[in-house]
Design a protein around this motif. Structure first.
Motif, mmCIF file in Angstrom:
data_model
loop_
_atom_site.group_PDB
_atom_site.id
_atom_site.type_symbol
_atom_site.label_atom_id
_atom_site.label_comp_id
_atom_site.label_asym_id
_atom_site.label_seq_id
_atom_site.Cartn_x
_atom_site.Cartn_y
_atom_site.Cartn_z
ATOM 1 N N ILE A 46 0.835 -1.211 0.000
ATOM 2 C CA ILE A 46 0.000 0.000 0.000
ATOM 3 C C ILE A 46 0.866 1.255 0.000
ATOM 4 O O ILE A 46 0.594 2.224 -0.730
ATOM 5 N N LEU A 47 1.939 1.256 0.801
ATOM 6 C CA LEU A 47 2.832 2.414 0.851
ATOM 7 C C LEU A 47 3.500 2.658 -0.500
ATOM 8 O O LEU A 47 3.623 3.808 -0.946
ATOM 9 N N LEU A 78 2.359 1.806 -3.472
ATOM 10 C CA LEU A 78 1.349 2.305 -4.414
ATOM 11 C C LEU A 78 1.044 3.775 -4.167
ATOM 12 O O LEU A 78 0.854 4.550 -5.112
ATOM 13 N N ARG A 79 1.001 4.175 -2.905
ATOM 14 C CA ARG A 79 0.751 5.581 -2.589
ATOM 15 C C ARG A 79 1.904 6.459 -3.061
ATOM 16 O O ARG A 79 1.685 7.569 -3.571
ATOM 17 N N LYS A 80 3.138 5.973 -2.903
ATOM 18 C CA LYS A 80 4.301 6.731 -3.370
ATOM 19 C C LYS A 80 4.256 6.899 -4.885
ATOM 20 O O LYS A 80 4.546 7.965 -5.420
ATOM 21 N N ARG A 116 1.591 6.868 -6.828
ATOM 22 C CA ARG A 116 0.525 7.806 -7.187
ATOM 23 C C ARG A 116 0.923 9.238 -6.891
ATOM 24 O O ARG A 116 0.578 10.167 -7.625
ATOM 25 N N ALA A 117 1.696 9.443 -5.787
ATOM 26 C CA ALA A 117 2.145 10.796 -5.430
ATOM 27 C C ALA A 117 3.108 11.344 -6.485
ATOM 28 O O ALA A 117 3.060 12.527 -6.834
#
Length: 335
Positions: free
Chosen positions: A325-326, A328-330, A332-333
């Motif tokens: 999850i981390l 994927l968030r990175k 997307r950021a």
């Protein structure tokens, strides 16, 4: 006798009809509830429209999440502190048994071996195929063929490879592809592959690699194709080519995707149950954590120990999911 059979058949037919009626009633009730929800949400207006829509649409999902995931999780953790039938509190004895018993330690080490070998092999092979197939014509056909095992359940794949690994006496005709190839190459007495330790464990991993390689190839191929041409051309102008281009440009550009693919395959591998259960039943030194959990809970009927193993498995999967999850968030950021 015929009368008895007729009565039994009639009873079975009645039973099936009742079950079918219950199923149809449940589906109709579910659809009716959905229609009511949509009707109420559509008629709402003003300030309460948005909060009501959130509650109506998220409420059923949250309820199903609580009933199907949170409640069983809490129940499993609770049972892991009790004895086999949940009547006597044992504290952490079930976890002590799992971590100190030699047979379970072997299961944990076997699971770690799966975790170290299968994901790396599947991801590495997928990356290699992604690089090679993108250079040939008709790549869609090749990708479809390689991805096809993903459409097969792990049980189906296990049955296929069970025939591949089938071993018979050399005096008999072989139906196992691997034994026949070994004999054709001059190995006069090939072993029974599923009985040979630790070879059988690695042969079981081949099934997981075969199924997961297509997934890794498709995702990594998309990531490679998404690398801007300007970056590649600039690297080539600077003298990077071949291995250097791959190692210093391609890999850094797809690093996040590579990590996500690797951890996703690791999660699937850590929960590996179908392959071991179908091909060896966990015998001959091939037992893994997920299958041992099933055996303790539903074969030996020791819910306490089975629940403790389930909690250990959950704790093993949790960091991988969080890390995924981390990442994927990175990603997307950055986008």
């Amino acid at each position: 006798m015929s009368v008895t059979r007729a009565l039994l058949a009639d009873g079975a037919w009645t039973d099936a009809s009742v079950k079918l009626g219950n199923m149809v009633g449940a589906v109709a009730g579910f659809l009716g509830i959905l229609l009511v929800i949509f009707f109420v949400a559509g008629r709402a207006s003003g300030r309460i429209a948005r909060p009501l829509a959130v509650v109506l649409f998220l409420g059923p999902a949250v309820l199903l999440l609580i009933v199907g995931l949170v409640a069983p999780l809490v129940r499993t953790v609770y049972l892991s502190f009790y004895n086999d039938d949940g009547t006597k509190f044992l504290g952490g004895k079930n976890y002590g048994w799992a971590l100190t018993t030699e047979s379970v330690q072997h299961v944990l080490l076997n699971t770690l071996l799966w975790l170290a070998v299968a994901p790396l092999a599947a991801t590495g092979l997928g990356l290699l195929l992604a690089l090679l197939i993108d250079r040939v014509r008709g790549q869609a056909v090749y990708k479809s063929l390689i991805f096809m095992p993903m459409a097969i359940s792990l049980v189906g794949a296990s049955i296929i490879f069970k025939f591949v690994y089938d071993a018979r006496d050399v005096s008999q005709s072989q139906i196992g592809l691997m034994s026949q190839l070994a004999i054709s190459l001059g190995w006069h007495h090939p072993p029974n592959w599923m009985l040979s330790q630790p070879l059988n464990t690695f042969l079981l991993m081949v099934v997981m690699v075969w199924v997961q390689t297509g997934f890794a190839m498709v995702v990594l191929s998309a990531a490679i194709n998404a690398i801007p041409d300007e970056v590649t051309e600039a690297a080539r102008l600077d003298g990077a080519d071949g291995v250097k281009l791959f190692w210093f440009v391609t890999v850094p550009m797809i690093r996040t995707t590579l990590v996500v693919v690797l951890t996703t395959v690791m999660i699937t591998t850590l929960k590996a149950f179908d392959i071991v259960r179908t091909m060896t039943g966990g015998n001959f030194g091939t037992q893994v954590l997920a299958n041992e959990m099933y055996s303790q809970s539903f074969v030996q009927f020791n819910t306490g120990r089975g629940s403790a193993l389930a909690v250990i498995l959950f704790l093993g999967v949790l960091p991988l999911v969080a890390y995924n999850i981390l990442q994927l968030r990175k990603e997307r950021a950055v986008r």
